[in-house]
Design an enzyme around this catalytic site. Structure first.
Site, short mmCIF file in Angstrom:
data_model
loop_
_atom_site.label_atom_id
_atom_site.label_comp_id
_atom_site.label_asym_id
_atom_site.label_seq_id
_atom_site.Cartn_x
_atom_site.Cartn_y
_atom_site.Cartn_z
N TYR A 110 -4.84 1.09 2.29
CA TYR A 110 -4.47 0.24 1.15
C TYR A 110 -5.67 -0.10 0.29
CZ TYR A 110 -6.47 -4.14 2.99
OH TYR A 110 -7.34 -5.12 3.41
N ARG A 157 -12.47 4.91 -2.80
CA ARG A 157 -12.45 4.36 -1.43
C ARG A 157 -11.14 4.70 -0.74
NH1 ARG A 157 -13.70 -1.94 -0.75
NH2 ARG A 157 -11.64 -2.07 -1.71
N ARG A 166 11.68 9.96 14.94
CA ARG A 166 11.44 9.31 16.23
C ARG A 166 10.04 8.70 16.29
NH1 ARG A 166 8.83 13.29 19.58
NH2 ARG A 166 9.22 11.98 21.38
N HIS A 176 3.29 8.47 18.88
CA HIS A 176 1.95 8.10 18.40
C HIS A 176 1.29 9.22 17.60
CE1 HIS A 176 2.49 4.85 21.23
NE2 HIS A 176 1.31 4.33 20.95
N LYS A 232 -10.20 1.13 5.00
CA LYS A 232 -9.32 0.05 4.54
C LYS A 232 -7.90 0.40 4.97
CE LYS A 232 -9.16 -3.08 0.57
NZ LYS A 232 -9.54 -4.30 1.29
N GLU A 239 -19.45 -8.98 8.49
CA GLU A 239 -18.84 -9.33 7.21
C GLU A 239 -17.89 -10.50 7.46
OE1 GLU A 239 -16.21 -6.30 5.63
OE2 GLU A 239 -15.55 -5.71 7.62
N LEU A 255 -16.49 -3.14 5.76
CA LEU A 255 -15.86 -2.45 4.64
C LEU A 255 -16.87 -2.33 3.49
CD1 LEU A 255 -12.93 -1.47 3.83
CD2 LEU A 255 -12.97 -3.43 2.30
N1 PDD Z 1 -10.09 -7.50 1.16
N2 PDD Z 1 -14.30 -6.79 3.90
C1 PDD Z 1 -13.01 -6.88 4.26
C2 PDD Z 1 -12.66 -6.84 5.71
C3 PDD Z 1 -12.01 -7.00 3.28
O1 PDD Z 1 -10.71 -7.06 3.64
C4 PDD Z 1 -12.38 -7.06 1.90
C5 PDD Z 1 -11.38 -7.19 0.80
C6 PDD Z 1 -13.74 -6.98 1.57
C7 PDD Z 1 -14.23 -7.00 0.15
O2 PDD Z 1 -13.95 -5.78 -0.51
P1 PDD Z 1 -13.73 -5.72 -2.09
O3 PDD Z 1 -14.92 -6.34 -2.72
O4 PDD Z 1 -13.62 -4.27 -2.37
O5 PDD Z 1 -12.47 -6.49 -2.41
C8 PDD Z 1 -14.67 -6.83 2.61
C9 PDD Z 1 -9.02 -7.49 0.19
C10 PDD Z 1 -9.28 -8.30 -1.04
C11 PDD Z 1 -7.72 -7.84 0.90
O6 PDD Z 1 -7.54 -7.31 1.98
O7 PDD Z 1 -6.92 -8.58 0.35
#
Ligand code: PDD
Length: 286
Positions: A33, A52, A100, A103, A148, A180, A204
């Site tokens: 996503y 990404r 079905r 995994h 992601k 993070e 991420l």
């Molecule tokens: N999340 N790290 C994680 C685990 C994240 O889920 C996100 C962003 C970021 C920051 O990434 P970016 O600057 O590209 O938004 C870092 C989004 C906003 C979400 O899951 O809603």
């Protein structure tokens, strides 16, 4: 006007969208996503978000259903069909629905492509001015945090632990190092130097993280990209979180103790200003 979404090539009201319970996104969290902020109907760093997404799909061995130009067109079409000037576009690709549950990846199943728009909820000015509270937590996620994926249960548990503690974010530590936030990247400032961990499989690669590093470079803000020890986090003068929806948001309390003097620091204030200037330029220039 109700929100319009895109599901497998058709635009329709979000309330009418339906997917199969056999969809692997539902059964296994098997999907990728992106969340893309839109300012004045212009998607922010769209190609970087789509890049990404392509990386995540490749790592998940999930064929990218669209080329870059098609994705760009779909995102722009969805923005046009929704009412808000500022939007948050959520898009996901799952491995689709098989007949079905199994995994291992099925053959010949079409990925499900879903995209929706919401009004962009920005951080209230008062919160940006005061900063927010965070907790620290052990990072118990898997070892591909650079992807992601929609499998976000660990992130949800961690974020929820923060909310239960009356905080906005959980800042994650693995083996004594900062990784993070549960849904954000983290920057610290010590003695005027902005520091953030290097991209790796443990975090991420944030689009906002890249923007902040570019702005530091452009404005001559001293910075380092290197691993950060827990002690350095706890004794930082400033801590901020960055994400597409939170932009640059100061963390002024960590585990119930003030960060620095308990107010957003001077480097955070400058960076928030540069970020807003940059956004304005993008909105004018595309
Ligand atoms: N999340 N790290 C994680 C685990 C994240 O889920 C996100 C962003 C970021 C920051 O990434 P970016 O600057 O590209 O938004 C870092 C989004 C906003 C979400 O899951 O809603």
């Amino acid at each position: 006007m109700s929100a319009i979404c895109l599901l497998d090539g058709s635009f329709l009201p979000l309330a009418e969208a339906r997917v199969s319970p056999m969809d692997r996104g539902f059964l296994f969290g098997d999907g990728a996503y992106e969340v893309i902020p839109v300012y004045s109907r212009r998607p922010f760093r769209l190609d970087e978000h789509l890049g990404r997404l392509a990386n995540t799909l490749a790592a998940l061995e999930l064929e990218n259903p669209h080329d870059l130009a098609t994705w760009q067109g779909l995102v722009k079409a969805l923005i046009e069909r929704n009412a808000w000037e500022d939007q948050s576009i959520y898009l996901q690709v799952t491995r689709g629905a098989d007949s079905r549950r199994n995994h291992a990846f099925p053959e010949g199943v079409r990925p499900t492509v879903f995209m929706m728009s919401e009004a962009l909820v920005t951080v209230p000015e008062a919160q940006r001015e005061s900063g927010v509270a965070a907790i620290t937590a052990a990072d118990f996620r898997w070892l591909r945090c650079d992807l992601k994926t929609t499998a976000l249960l660990a992130n949800c548990l961690l974020r929820n632990a923060a909310v239960k503690a009356g905080c906005v974010e959980a800042i994650l530590l693995r083996d004594g190092f900062l990784t993070e936030g549960s849904a954000s990247n983290i920057f610290i400032v010590r003695d005027g130097v902005m520091t953030t961990p290097p991209k790796s499989h443990l975090m991420l690669p944030g689009i906002t993280y890249d923007v902040v590093l570019e702005l530091a470079e452009a404005y001559g803000q001293p910075f380092m990209v290197r691993e950060i020890l827990e002690d350095e986090l706890r004794s930082a003068d400033e801590i901020w979180m960055t994400s597409s929806t939170k932009e640059v948001l100061p963390v002024t309390r960590l585990d119930d103790r003030p960060v620095g003097d308990g107010r957003p620091g001077p480097v955070a204030r400058r960076m928030m200003g540069w970020y807003q200037d940059y956004k304005t330029k993008v909105m004018r220039g595309g």
